[in-house]
Enzyme design. Structure first.
Site, PDB file in Angstrom:
ATOM      1  N   CYS A 173     -11.155   1.516  17.014  1.00 27.96           N
ATOM      2  CA  CYS A 173     -10.838   0.862  18.297  1.00 27.96           C
ATOM      3  C   CYS A 173      -9.523   1.438  18.836  1.00 27.96           C
ATOM      4  CB  CYS A 173     -10.684  -0.644  18.074  1.00 27.96           C
ATOM      5  SG  CYS A 173     -10.108  -1.529  19.542  1.00 27.96           S
ATOM      6  N   CYS A 231     -11.722  -4.585  19.449  1.00 27.67           N
ATOM      7  CA  CYS A 231     -11.688  -5.348  20.709  1.00 27.67           C
ATOM      8  C   CYS A 231     -13.098  -5.664  21.199  1.00 27.67           C
ATOM      9  CB  CYS A 231     -10.911  -4.563  21.770  1.00 27.67           C
ATOM     10  SG  CYS A 231     -11.813  -3.157  22.477  1.00 27.67           S
ATOM     11  N   HIS A 249       0.892  -4.241   5.735  1.00 28.48           N
ATOM     12  CA  HIS A 249      -0.354  -4.296   6.527  1.00 28.48           C
ATOM     13  C   HIS A 249      -1.539  -4.721   5.655  1.00 28.48           C
ATOM     14  CE1 HIS A 249      -0.241  -0.331   4.656  1.00 28.48           C
ATOM     15  NE2 HIS A 249      -1.570  -0.313   4.763  1.00 28.48           N
ATOM     16  N   GLU A 250      -1.250  -5.375   4.522  1.00 29.61           N
ATOM     17  CA  GLU A 250      -2.339  -5.771   3.616  1.00 29.61           C
ATOM     18  C   GLU A 250      -2.133  -7.258   3.284  1.00 29.61           C
ATOM     19  OE1 GLU A 250      -4.221  -2.671   0.588  1.00 29.61           O
ATOM     20  OE2 GLU A 250      -2.708  -3.857  -0.431  1.00 29.61           O
ATOM     21  N   ARG A 286      -4.004   1.342  20.490  1.00 28.31           N
ATOM     22  CA  ARG A 286      -3.521   2.326  19.508  1.00 28.31           C
ATOM     23  C   ARG A 286      -2.155   2.905  19.888  1.00 28.31           C
ATOM     24  NH1 ARG A 286      -1.302   4.590  16.510  1.00 28.31           N
ATOM     25  NH2 ARG A 286      -1.839   6.031  14.844  1.00 28.31           N
ATOM     26  N   CYS A 328     -13.922  -1.561  24.097  1.00 31.14           N
ATOM     27  CA  CYS A 328     -13.548  -0.169  24.404  1.00 31.14           C
ATOM     28  C   CYS A 328     -14.694   0.770  24.030  1.00 31.14           C
ATOM     29  CB  CYS A 328     -12.248   0.224  23.697  1.00 31.14           C
ATOM     30  SG  CYS A 328     -12.411   0.600  21.938  1.00 31.14           S
ATOM     31  N   CYS A 345       0.856  -1.195   0.000  1.00 30.88           N
ATOM     32  CA  CYS A 345       0.000   0.000   0.000  1.00 30.88           C
ATOM     33  C   CYS A 345       0.889   1.241   0.000  1.00 30.88           C
ATOM     34  CB  CYS A 345      -0.874  -0.060   1.261  1.00 30.88           C
ATOM     35  SG  CYS A 345      -1.799   1.445   1.621  1.00 30.88           S
ATOM     36  N   HIS A 346       0.325   2.355  -0.459  1.00 30.15           N
ATOM     37  CA  HIS A 346       1.128   3.587  -0.460  1.00 30.15           C
ATOM     38  C   HIS A 346       1.580   3.958   0.950  1.00 30.15           C
ATOM     39  CE1 HIS A 346       2.238   7.006  -3.178  1.00 30.15           C
ATOM     40  NE2 HIS A 346       2.703   7.363  -2.009  1.00 30.15           N
ATOM     41  N   THR A 347       0.823   3.559   1.963  1.00 28.56           N
ATOM     42  CA  THR A 347       1.214   3.891   3.340  1.00 28.56           C
ATOM     43  C   THR A 347       2.507   3.182   3.742  1.00 28.56           C
ATOM     44  OG1 THR A 347      -1.113   4.245   3.861  1.00 28.56           O
ATOM     45  CG2 THR A 347       0.367   3.969   5.731  1.00 28.56           C
ATOM     46  N   CYS A 382      -6.585  -3.557   3.576  1.00 26.85           N
ATOM     47  CA  CYS A 382      -6.487  -2.091   3.598  1.00 26.85           C
ATOM     48  C   CYS A 382      -7.185  -1.400   2.434  1.00 26.85           C
ATOM     49  CB  CYS A 382      -5.030  -1.632   3.682  1.00 26.85           C
ATOM     50  SG  CYS A 382      -4.923   0.169   3.823  1.00 26.85           S
ATOM     51  N   CYS A 434     -15.273   0.974  20.283  1.00 27.28           N
ATOM     52  CA  CYS A 434     -15.944  -0.204  19.712  1.00 27.28           C
ATOM     53  C   CYS A 434     -17.430  -0.221  20.072  1.00 27.28           C
ATOM     54  CB  CYS A 434     -15.277  -1.489  20.197  1.00 27.28           C
ATOM     55  SG  CYS A 434     -13.719  -1.847  19.359  1.00 27.28           S
ATOM     56  N   ARG A 469      -2.319  -2.600  -7.697  1.00 22.51           N
ATOM     57  CA  ARG A 469      -1.684  -3.281  -6.577  1.00 22.51           C
ATOM     58  C   ARG A 469      -0.769  -4.393  -7.110  1.00 22.51           C
ATOM     59  NH1 ARG A 469      -2.267   0.243  -3.095  1.00 22.51           N
ATOM     60  NH2 ARG A 469      -3.404  -0.077  -1.149  1.00 22.51           N
TER      61      ARG A 469
END
Ligand SMILES: NC(=O)C1=CN([C@@H]2O[C@H](COP(=O)(O)OP(=O)(O)OC[C@H]3O[C@@H](n4cnc5c(N)ncnc54)[C@H](OP(=O)(O)O)[C@@H]3O)[C@@H](O)[C@H]2O)C=CC1
Ligand SMILES: N[C@@H](CCC(=O)N[C@@H](CSC=O)C(=O)NCC(=O)O)C(=O)O
Ligand SMILES: [Zn+2]
Ligand SMILES: [Zn+2]
Length: 376
Positions: free
Chosen positions: A113, A99, A69-70, A117, A102, A47-49, A176, A105, A371
């Site tokens: 959530c 979760c 993260h994907e 974090r 919280c 991903c670009h992130t 993502c 959530c 992608r």
């Protein structure tokens, strides 16, 4: 021989420092502790992130780190107390956890959530420790996922089981880019039938916004991008018109306002550029236009516009992971893919091996890929 309870040695793409290519290394991955799951990653998108954090522009960027993260993978083992997944399950790691306890959530207004974090942003597990080592050095986790590794450790609240009929090298993209864009249109903007929409940036996220706008019944979906090669591709995702800012000598918001009898009902910024964020807001129709920021901007960058733009009825919003409550929603999106409602395959333009992962970054930076999926 069972690997349960043992350290696993495997290959990973390690980011040793900002601005340098990833390096394929043998790393050690610890067994999962209580509430954690060790996953064999079989495929991951880029991903670009990931590129953003690797570039050094992310204020939360820490090195050395295992990015990614994907991903999609198979549970290898679970820590004490884990009940929602078991070894052998097909899973998608989730950078926005759920979760279910919280106050975020429990509030239907948000998907953010906050249970872990702070530590997630610091690149460590909730107990402050890490599960990766390489050459005697500990490696940081990334976005609670670290999918650029053959094995990773994630929290149970950061993972969901998905239908095994779905190929992991496709549904990994539900980690993502696709939910982010699709949900930005459906959950955050809540686009109505007959709306006029404009999407700034026709990468994977922007194209997923287009799918969401069309699913919501939008009439016009204008794609705004500086790469004309993106238009032909974008038509397949529901973009009806294309505007290239390079073809005009006036601000792109003025062009769009002129094309749409006063402005768009909805605009989406999918680039991460504070100047196009302003253009997207100012391209909205007076009185009711809504602009959604999706792109991630670098440390120190800030958005601005004349407050009059908001006084006169335009709304500026933002979204993370398309507003989806992650563990509830991703299995449903997998089912939408299996029933052919969500065309994930069209996003995968390139497939590479782990050793070729830097090529996946090059394909993204050069605008050639939507992608590139890395296969382990
Ligand atoms: N909020 C969230 O939850 C999430 C945010 N993101 C963020 O969303 C953004 C998009 O991600 P992704 O789709 O993966 O990125 P891509 O790089 O695939 O797509 C970005 C697109 O924007 C185009 N572009 C670049 N500059 C301009 C410009 N000035 N005007 C118009 N178009 C431009 C690029 O063109 P070219 O082809 O020439 O490069 C490319 O087509 C990133 O900032 C990413 O970090 C991503 C996922 C989740
Ligand atoms: N670390 C950055 C913030 C990066 C960011 O905004 N991430 C998005 C997801 S981008 C996915 O590809 C996000 O979910 N944000 C919500 C969050 O809680 O991080 C910084 O510190 O600026
Ligand atoms: Zn992402
Ligand atoms: Zn929570």
């Amino acid at each position: 021989m069972s690997t349960v309870g043992k350290v696993i040695k495997c290959l990973a793409a390690v980011a040793w420092e900002a601005g340098k290519p990833l390096s394929i290394e043998e790393i050690e991955v610890d067994p999962p502790k209580a509430g954690e799951v060790r996953v064999q990653i079989t495929a991951t998108g880029v991903c670009h992130t990931d590129a953003y954090t690797l570039s050094g522009k992310d204020p939360e960027g820490v090195f050395p780190v295992v990015l990614g993260h994907e991903g999609g993978g198979i549970v290898e083992s679970v820590g004490e107390g884990v009940t929602s997944v078991k070894p052998g399950d097909h899973v998608v790691p989730l950078y926005v956890p759920q979760c279910k306890t919280c106050k975020f959530c429990l509030n239907s207004k948000t998907n953010l959530c906050q249970k872990v974090r702070v530590t997630q942003g610091q690149g460590v597990m909730p107990d402050g420790t890490k599960r990766f080592r390489c050459k005697g050095q500990e490696l940081y986790h990334f976005m609670g996922c670290s999918t650029f590794s053959q094995y990773t450790v994630v929290l149970e609240i950061s993972i969901c089981k998905v239908n095994e009929a779905a190929p992991l090298d496709k549904v990994c993209l539900l980690g993502c880019g696709i939910p982010t864009g699709y949900g930005a249109a459906l959950n955050t903007a809540k686009v109505e039938p007959g709306s006029n929409c404009a999407i700034f940036g026709l990468g994977a996220v922007g194209l997923a916004v287009a799918l969401g706008c069309r699913a919501a019944g939008a009439k016009r979906v204008i794609g705004v991008d500086i790469n004309p090669a993106k238009f032909e591709v974008a038509k397949k995702f529901g973009v009806t018109e294309f505007v290239n800012p390079k073809d005009y000598d006036k601000p792109i918001q003025e062009v769009l306002v002129g094309l749409t009898d006063g402005g768009l009902d909805y605009t989406f910024e999918c680039i991460g550029n504070v100047s196009t964020m302003r253009s997207a807001l100012e391209a909205c129709h007076k009185g009711w236009g809504v602009s959604v920021i999706i792109g991630v901007a670098g440390a120190g960058e800030e958005i601005s516009t004349r407050p009059f733009q908001l006084v006169t009825g335009r709304t500026w919003k933002g979204t993370a992971f398309g507003g989806y409550k992650s563990r509830d929603s991703v299995p449903q999106l997998v089912d939408e893919y299996l029933s052919k409602k969500l065309p994930i395959d069209d996003f995968v333009t390139h497939n590479v091996s782990l050793k070729e992962i830097n090529e996946a970054f090059h394909l993204m930076h050069s605008g050639q890929s939507i992608r590139a999926v890395v296969h382990f």
